[in-house]
Scaffold this motif. Structure first.
Motif, PDB file in Angstrom:
ATOM      1  N   THR A  62       0.776  -1.295   0.088  1.00  0.00           N
ATOM      2  CA  THR A  62      -0.075  -0.129  -0.129  1.00  0.00           C
ATOM      3  C   THR A  62       1.105   0.901  -0.328  1.00  0.00           C
ATOM      4  O   THR A  62       0.765   1.883  -0.964  1.00  0.00           O
ATOM      5  N   GLU A  63       2.071   1.630   0.985  1.00  0.00           N
ATOM      6  CA  GLU A  63       2.893   2.543   1.183  1.00  0.00           C
ATOM      7  C   GLU A  63       3.300   2.599  -0.444  1.00  0.00           C
ATOM      8  O   GLU A  63       3.850   3.584  -0.863  1.00  0.00           O
ATOM      9  N   LYS A  66       0.646   4.710  -2.843  1.00  0.00           N
ATOM     10  CA  LYS A  66       0.500   5.952  -2.676  1.00  0.00           C
ATOM     11  C   LYS A  66       1.442   5.973  -3.719  1.00  0.00           C
ATOM     12  O   LYS A  66       1.896   6.871  -4.376  1.00  0.00           O
ATOM     13  N   LEU A  70       1.250   8.959  -6.615  1.00  0.00           N
ATOM     14  CA  LEU A  70       1.466  10.383  -6.657  1.00  0.00           C
ATOM     15  C   LEU A  70       2.571  11.169  -7.432  1.00  0.00           C
ATOM     16  O   LEU A  70       2.976  11.973  -8.806  1.00  0.00           O
ATOM     17  N   GLU A  73       0.515  10.603 -11.441  1.00  0.00           N
ATOM     18  CA  GLU A  73      -0.287  11.618 -11.166  1.00  0.00           C
ATOM     19  C   GLU A  73      -0.385  12.465 -12.148  1.00  0.00           C
ATOM     20  O   GLU A  73      -2.278  12.638 -13.017  1.00  0.00           O
ATOM     21  N   LEU A  85      -7.380   3.348  -9.200  1.00  0.00           N
ATOM     22  CA  LEU A  85      -7.589   3.520  -7.792  1.00  0.00           C
ATOM     23  C   LEU A  85      -8.723   2.514  -7.068  1.00  0.00           C
ATOM     24  O   LEU A  85      -8.337   1.768  -5.835  1.00  0.00           O
ATOM     25  N   TYR A  89      -7.921   0.448  -4.387  1.00  0.00           N
ATOM     26  CA  TYR A  89      -8.313   0.032  -2.878  1.00  0.00           C
ATOM     27  C   TYR A  89      -9.618  -0.738  -2.860  1.00  0.00           C
ATOM     28  O   TYR A  89      -9.836  -0.818  -1.194  1.00  0.00           O
ATOM     29  N   ASP A  93      -5.263  -3.961  -2.051  1.00  0.00           N
ATOM     30  CA  ASP A  93      -5.430  -3.140  -0.767  1.00  0.00           C
ATOM     31  C   ASP A  93      -6.191  -4.702   0.362  1.00  0.00           C
ATOM     32  O   ASP A  93      -5.370  -4.421   1.462  1.00  0.00           O
TER      33      ASP A  93
END
Length: 225
Positions: A62-63, A66, A70, A73, A85, A89, A93
């Motif tokens: 998960t880290e 993320k 970013l 993006e 996404l 998630y 996840d």
């Protein structure tokens, strides 16, 4: 654990091993030197048992996800970002997100795949794994992790359905029997390949029509899965 001198003068250390019924024995010779080695070994075993487990030094999936989002993006379309996404998630996840990447094994991914295949097709799982692999490969390239723990994983064979396009006769029949407000939509779909619905056809604006070149630009694309 215990240190003991046998009748023949040899020094021995015996201790229990998890999962074994009988005790393990290690021999260290005779005399003072044998005694010293046995006591040192006994001390080492005791320290190892009391030592707390070291936390993993690798980030969780998960880290990494993320940081990946970013970094990407600015290069992702809205539809691609939304799809990614949702997969990350909503699907990935809850199953493997909290696992440190260094502890992520192919066996654990097998469990994820088998669970998903109970409810979705192989093609959908193939897309899920494609996202996971993309993040891990990116993380290796950026040196967040030393290696991809599931590099070379056997992806499920896609089982896409072969969709037969409508024939000219079928298209004409649809246009003949459709109300006026649907004829424009059907005509655009038939002659451009755009998908009906809010993402492609219904999002078209007059600015997307080039009257001079007689073209229509579809600015958004629906992605399956």
């Amino acid at each position: 654990m215990a240190v003991k001198e046998l009748n023949d003068g040899r020094w021995i250390v015996y201790y229990r091993v998890p999962g074994k019924k009988s005790k393990k024995r290690e021999y260290f010779g005779r005399g003072l030197e044998g005694q010293r080695k046995a006591r040192q070994r006994d001390k080492d075993i005791g320290a190892r048992k009391k030592r707390p487990s070291r936390p993993s030094t690798t980030p969780t999936f998960t880290e990494l996800a993320k940081v990946y989002l970013l970094a990407k993006e600015g290069s992702m379309t809205d539809s691609t970002r939304d799809s990614t996404l949702y997969k990350l998630y909503g699907i990935v996840d809850p199953e493997i997100g909290g696992i440190p990447v260094g502890e992520l094994t192919q066996h654990r991914v097998d469990q994820f795949v088998n669970k998903r295949l109970r409810t979705v097709k192989k093609t959908t799982v193939h897309r899920d794994l494609t996202v996971i692999q993309a993040i891990l490969r990116w993380a290796v390239k950026r040196k967040y992790i030393a290696e991809n723990p599931i590099d070379g994983y056997d992806m499920p064979v896609r089982d896409d359905q072969v969709i037969r396009p409508a024939t000219i006769a079928e298209i004409k029949a649809l246009l003949t029997h459709s109300p006026e407000h649907l004829k424009r939509v059907l005509t655009i779909c038939a002659y451009t390949g755009a998908r009906p619905g809010p993402v492609e056809v219904f999002s078209l604006k007059w600015g997307d029509v080039n009257w001079h070149d007689k073209t229509i630009t579809v600015t958004q694309q629906k992605r399956a899965g």
